[in-house]
Design a protein around this motif. Structure first.
Motif, PDB file in Angstrom:
ATOM      1  N   THR A 290      21.673  45.283  37.368  1.00 22.68           N
ATOM      2  CA  THR A 290      22.660  45.899  36.479  1.00 22.68           C
ATOM      3  C   THR A 290      24.078  45.638  36.983  1.00 22.68           C
ATOM      4  N   GLY A 291      24.265  45.776  38.288  1.00 29.33           N
ATOM      5  CA  GLY A 291      25.588  45.521  38.848  1.00 29.33           C
ATOM      6  C   GLY A 291      26.020  44.082  38.663  1.00 29.33           C
ATOM      7  N   ALA A 292      25.090  43.151  38.896  1.00 27.98           N
ATOM      8  CA  ALA A 292      25.417  41.735  38.739  1.00 27.98           C
ATOM      9  C   ALA A 292      25.735  41.403  37.294  1.00 27.98           C
ATOM     10  N   LEU A 293      24.933  41.927  36.367  1.00 29.39           N
ATOM     11  CA  LEU A 293      25.155  41.651  34.949  1.00 29.39           C
ATOM     12  C   LEU A 293      26.455  42.290  34.460  1.00 29.39           C
ATOM     13  N   GLN A 294      26.746  43.473  34.968  1.00 30.45           N
ATOM     14  CA  GLN A 294      27.989  44.138  34.570  1.00 30.45           C
ATOM     15  C   GLN A 294      29.200  43.319  35.009  1.00 30.45           C
ATOM     16  N   PHE A 295      29.100  42.735  36.209  1.00 26.53           N
ATOM     17  CA  PHE A 295      30.194  41.892  36.695  1.00 26.53           C
ATOM     18  C   PHE A 295      30.343  40.652  35.818  1.00 26.53           C
ATOM     19  N   VAL A 296      29.199  40.005  35.494  1.00 25.12           N
ATOM     20  CA  VAL A 296      29.236  38.794  34.661  1.00 25.12           C
ATOM     21  C   VAL A 296      29.765  39.108  33.275  1.00 25.12           C
ATOM     22  N   ALA A 297      29.301  40.216  32.680  1.00 24.74           N
ATOM     23  CA  ALA A 297      29.762  40.591  31.346  1.00 24.74           C
ATOM     24  C   ALA A 297      31.250  40.867  31.340  1.00 24.74           C
ATOM     25  N   GLY A 298      31.753  41.482  32.416  1.00 23.88           N
ATOM     26  CA  GLY A 298      33.175  41.781  32.496  1.00 23.88           C
ATOM     27  C   GLY A 298      34.041  40.540  32.498  1.00 23.88           C
ATOM     28  N   GLU A 304      30.048  44.866  26.982  1.00 19.03           N
ATOM     29  CA  GLU A 304      28.799  45.110  26.258  1.00 19.03           C
ATOM     30  C   GLU A 304      28.096  43.819  25.865  1.00 19.03           C
ATOM     31  N   THR A 305      28.763  42.683  26.069  1.00 17.65           N
ATOM     32  CA  THR A 305      28.167  41.396  25.710  1.00 17.65           C
ATOM     33  C   THR A 305      27.970  40.562  26.963  1.00 17.65           C
ATOM     34  N   LEU A 306      26.744  40.078  27.135  1.00 18.31           N
ATOM     35  CA  LEU A 306      26.382  39.301  28.309  1.00 18.31           C
ATOM     36  C   LEU A 306      26.243  37.833  27.934  1.00 18.31           C
ATOM     37  N   ASP A 307      26.907  36.977  28.691  1.00 19.60           N
ATOM     38  CA  ASP A 307      26.817  35.531  28.498  1.00 19.60           C
ATOM     39  C   ASP A 307      26.446  34.933  29.848  1.00 19.60           C
ATOM     40  N   VAL A 308      25.160  34.566  30.022  1.00 24.57           N
ATOM     41  CA  VAL A 308      24.678  34.210  31.346  1.00 24.57           C
ATOM     42  C   VAL A 308      23.597  33.136  31.236  1.00 24.57           C
ATOM     43  N   THR A 309      23.407  32.381  32.293  1.00 24.60           N
ATOM     44  CA  THR A 309      22.347  31.368  32.352  1.00 24.60           C
ATOM     45  C   THR A 309      21.251  31.833  33.306  1.00 24.60           C
ATOM     46  N   LEU A 310      20.031  31.846  32.814  1.00 18.40           N
ATOM     47  CA  LEU A 310      18.877  32.192  33.636  1.00 18.40           C
ATOM     48  C   LEU A 310      18.212  30.907  34.122  1.00 18.40           C
TER      49      LEU A 310
END
Length: 333
Positions: A290-298, A304-310
């Motif tokens: 959650t912390g990592a995703l919150q940083f990436v989303a920021g 509230e929107t996540l843009d990430v590569t898995l």
């Protein structure tokens, strides 16, 4: 005038003879195929096979059809199944599945019921009947499993086309509205409280490579297995959750995918909750993820929107260096 009448009568007689021979040939071919499967150890039987549609069609109707492959344990039965074709274009068929049919595996029996389940299939002119393209339309489908789950969709369509770019590659298009995932999956995360039980809509476009072509041997011998997926578009809306994805993965002989998938998710925190509740994400990793995703989303300016590569590797899914779950095994029985 008399000559024209005579010619017309002769031509009509020749066509009637052609149709009768063709219809008999179609029935014989299907009966031979069923007998051949039985000789190979299949459960392969039908109460009746009849062909009608004179003068321009070969419409073959199977009643009481049962097929079971001993190697995979897969079985299918239907009270009636139709293969419809124009007599002058037999490689283009319309397949009509019944209102109710049952697909069985060693784990469960799944009963399908639909208002409409119909497909158009075009095969190349070759004894192996390689599939060139297909389009299947489904309306008001429900599925009920002996394992206790239910699923379905209001409307759906899947289309395939053999690619001219690479051998054994097929372009696939799938779309559905009011798609109901398996009830066991919904219930696995907080008894369906996190999200409504139905996808409003889902769209998928991809090119998929297989180990061998989809032809009659894919049914008779072994199903082709996926070796590569080029996901060009995945777009789904599920309640307040919006999900888009693109990416490419290679799949090894064990069914383990390796590659990268770019995901854009709206209301991504719900995804984390779902992953935790369904067991895909270990509880001890929730805070870290959650912390990592919150940083990436920021970084995108919208928390509230996540843009990430898995990244998929070694049977796991990674967000950067952090493993966040197990990669799915991609196998076709």
């Amino acid at each position: 005038m008399r000559k024209l009448v005579v010619i017309a009568v002769v031509l009509a007689g020749l066509w009637a003879g052609y149709w009768s021979i063709g219809a008999k040939g179609v029935e014989t071919a299907f009966n031979t195929w069923i007998d051949d499967r039985r000789s190979e150890g299949w459960v392969s039987q039908t109460q009746d096979i009849s062909t009608q549609g004179f003068p321009n069609r070969f419409d073959t109707i199977f009643t009481g059809l049962e097929l079971a492959d001993p190697e995979t344990g897969l079985a299918w039965r239907a009270d009636e199944f139709q293969i419809l074709a124009l007599s002058y274009q037999p490689n283009h068929v319309i397949a009509v599945w019944p209102g109710q049919q049952v697909l069985s595996s060693p784990e469960q029996n799944i009963t399908f019921e639909a208002d409409e389940f119909k497909g158009s299939l075009v095969f190349d002119a070759h004894p192996d009947l390689p599939l060139d393209r297909s389009s299947i339309v489904i309306e008001n489908l429900s599925m009920q499993s002996s394992a206790g789950w239910t699923s379905g969709l209001m409307s759906g369509q899947i289309a395939t086309r053999k690619s001219s770019v690479a051998p054994n590659r097929y372009d696939i298009h799938f779309e559905a509205s009011d798609l109901l995932p398996a009830s066991s999956f919904i219930q696995s995360f907080a008894d369906g409280e996190l999200l409504p039980p139905v996808f409003e809509n889902a769209l998928l476009k991809a090119s998929v490579d297989f180990t061998s072509p989809w032809n009659r041997h894919a049914v008779e011998d072994a199903r082709p297995q996926i070796t590569r997926i080029d996901l060009q578009e995945l777009d789904a809306k599920w309640g307040e959750l919006g999900l888009k994805a693109v990416g490419t993965v290679d799949v090894d002989e064990r069914g383990i995918p390796t590659g990268e998938v770019a995901i854009k998710a709206k209301n991504w925190r719900t995804m984390v909750q779902i992953a935790e509740a369904s067991g895909s994400l270990a509880p001890e990793l929730v805070s870290t993820v959650t912390g990592a995703l919150q940083f990436v989303a920021g970084l995108s300016g919208n928390s509230e929107t996540l843009d990430v590569t898995l990244r998929l590797s070694g049977g796991a899914v990674f967000l950067g260096p952090i493993p966040i779950g197990t990669a799915p095994i991609i196998k076709i029985r």
